[in-house]
Structures are given as C-alpha cells and as structure tokens.
Design a protein around this motif. Sequence first.
Motif: not given
Length: 174
Positions: A124-126, A132-133, A159-164, A169-171
């Motif tokens: 589900t991630l970009s 980045a992760l 930002s990419r790592i944090r947002d990912g 976590r949400r998923c």
Amino acid sequence: MIGRVAAGDRAAFAELYDRFGARVYGMSLRIAVDPKIAEDVAQEAWLAIWDSAATFDADRGSVAGWVLAIAHRRAVDAVRSIEAGRRRDDAAADRDAAGRAGGGADEEVLADDERREVAECLGTLSELQRQALDLAYFGGMTQKEIARMLDAGLSAVKSRIRDGLIALRRCLDQ
C-alpha cells in the motif's frame, strides 16, 4: 611461621608468599590452564590462606601441603564454575534454537499470516516510501546515505520514511 600469619603478622605472610607463591600459581595454572584465571585463583587462595591460617593443624600435614591443598581446591572450584556456566549457556542457546526452529505448526501459521499481512501493507506504500524504508531497515543505511543514493534531499528521505512508517502502522493496526 604459620602461627605468626594467624596472628596477623604481615611480614610472616610475605615470607610464606615468597616461599610458596610460585608453587601456588603453578598449581593454579596447571588446573585452570588460562593464565588470567590462574592469577585470580592464586589470589583467592592467598586470601583464603590469610583468613584461615588459624585453622592450620600441623598434626594433619605440612604447611606446604596445606597451602597447596587450598590452592588446588580453589582452582578446581574455578574450573567447575566456568564449565557449569558454559553448560548453562549452551543449554540456553539450545533451548532458544529449538524454540526458533521448532515453534510448532500454530506458530508457523501465525508467522506466515504476519508475513502476509506485512507484505500486503508494504504494497500500500508508494514506491518512494517503500524504497526508503527498504534501504533504511534492510539495507542498514542512514538517512544521509539514502539521500545520496537516491539523489534526494535529506528532508524528503526523512518524510518518506516517517510517512511510510505511519502508513504501515495504520495498515497493521486494522
């Protein structure tokens, strides 16, 4: 001389040490093999000799025999203690390995389910977040290294790592 040691005479103790020090260390080394352990054993033996000099009984043997018997017991105890620790460590490692290797069918099913869930959430991630992760967690790279490798700004990588991570976590919490 041993009577004077029992009375707390340091000069008598130094004389006793001069007389038997090499033999005490030699016995400790023969039993313990490791020079550092032998030094510790010899020191413990000399402390025991100082503390128990009043218990020496000339009717039961010589001073040399008494001193060397104390050193021998200390060395054997040290070796046994080290071996017991190794056996405990080996047993713990075997238990851990058995727990990881043979966790049972239920644990394998749960692990498979968790892997499948993580893989779905990663999907589900970009592409930029996933990349980045992947570099950070599986590649062991720092954020600066990732920024250089991807030719991106450091703040963009952060930002990419944090947002990912937030998205993962949400998923996974659903």
